[in-house]
Design a protein around this motif. Sequence first.
Motif, PDB file in Angstrom:
ATOM      1  N   UNK A   1      48.129  15.235  22.259  1.00 32.30           N
ATOM      2  CA  UNK A   1      48.699  15.259  23.616  1.00 32.30           C
ATOM      3  C   UNK A   1      48.294  14.011  24.407  1.00 32.30           C
ATOM      4  N   UNK A   2      47.275  13.280  23.922  1.00 34.13           N
ATOM      5  CA  UNK A   2      46.841  12.062  24.632  1.00 34.13           C
ATOM      6  C   UNK A   2      47.659  10.831  24.255  1.00 34.13           C
ATOM      7  N   UNK A   3      48.589  10.994  23.315  1.00 35.78           N
ATOM      8  CA  UNK A   3      49.419   9.849  22.889  1.00 35.78           C
ATOM      9  C   UNK A   3      50.266   9.307  24.042  1.00 35.78           C
ATOM     10  N   UNK A   4      50.527  10.153  25.046  1.00 35.87           N
ATOM     11  CA  UNK A   4      51.353   9.725  26.191  1.00 35.87           C
ATOM     12  C   UNK A   4      50.538   8.947  27.225  1.00 35.87           C
ATOM     13  N   UNK A   5      49.206   8.995  27.126  1.00 34.08           N
ATOM     14  CA  UNK A   5      48.352   8.339  28.125  1.00 34.08           C
ATOM     15  C   UNK A   5      48.499   6.827  27.994  1.00 34.08           C
ATOM     16  N   UNK A   6      48.769   6.100  29.097  1.00 32.44           N
ATOM     17  CA  UNK A   6      48.894   4.637  28.997  1.00 32.44           C
ATOM     18  C   UNK A   6      47.619   4.010  28.413  1.00 32.44           C
ATOM     19  N   UNK A   7      47.807   2.960  27.627  1.00 34.44           N
ATOM     20  CA  UNK A   7      46.655   2.348  26.938  1.00 34.44           C
ATOM     21  C   UNK A   7      45.555   1.930  27.908  1.00 34.44           C
TER      22      UNK A   7
END
Length: 384
Positions: free
Chosen positions: A187-193
């Motif tokens: 679910x953290x894949x959407x967090x901006x780098x």
Amino acid sequence: MHRGRVVFGTMEEVVFGRPAAMAIVEQTDRLRASRAFLMVSGTLNRQTDEIDRIRKALGPRYAGTFDAMPPHTPREAVIAATNQARAADADLIVTVGGGSITDGAKAVQLCLANDVGTVEGIDQIRAVKAVAPPMTAPRVRQISVPTTIAGGEFSAIAGVTDARTKVKEMLRHELVVPRAAILDPAITMHTPEWLWLSTGIRAVDHCVEGICSHEAHPYADAQALKALSMLAEGLPRVKADGRDLDARMDCQIGTWLSMGPLASGVPMGASHGIGYVLGAEFGVPHGYTSCVMLPYVMRWNKPANAERQALVSAAMGHAGEDASEVLDNFIRGLGMPRSLGEVKIGPEHFDRIAEQAMATPWIPRNPRKIDAPAQVREILVQAA
């Protein structure tokens, strides 16, 4: 001889490596909740199907969604969420998002329990000089799915910003810590780098200030040193490949462990103290405050704790090197800002920042004694 006390928090479970929706339903079953109120990231709710998936999984137990929490957790948004949770007759708050949302839900727990329904009402539950007033314990508790890695879900403290004074105030109660944290790397894949990496440096800051505190103890050290090595290895791997779920999981577990010192009673130092002011008054993102301040604080503190700083260098794989330089190189390697100028803070603000930092809970506990704003200013001048 060691002396001290270790405080154990009230979190009951940490679930890692399971899909968030599934783990939330399991926790709802465990806690026998029937009215789960979601406090979530607006971006995740509007631009992905992650929150919908959670709503569907909860089925009839879903009681509503609040998705309008700005950074630094302003009082106005806390009250809006409280009123919505009250109207929904929530018996559990589920957060999915970053630290501002996690902190917001902690504040909502206290507002619900103490009949706070206005922005001014928060005055009656805020801590003064880190001491909480007497209040009713939360009855509606929370579980948290963090999407950033600053680690706030593991503490019993919430930072809430008063827009009128631009001060980030502390709310605390041992029961506001979530009953469970769910660490799902997918679910953290959407967090901006930039947000992932900078909040990762926030977690590094928790480790480093915990290790370097004069109040450090072996229980906290064991967690912070392991955390630091996991973060030092994991963050560059996520930067190299954002799809590397193992690296993300290592960062999440490192973040959990990074909170060992703070959660067990070891105070933070000047990096956190100055960071509070940069965030609340100037809107500098939480993680960026640590990227900018931590190496300079380490350099300034070195006369007081050189042997503790050596532990930091070793845990990061650079035994024998100067810790402030090791941290500086590491943060630069992740492409994060390293000066106050880069986050748009000029020298004309230094006096005010120094003055306000003195009033935070952490400056008085910094390992090298800070007696006056002039000493905070010395650190700010280095960081310019």
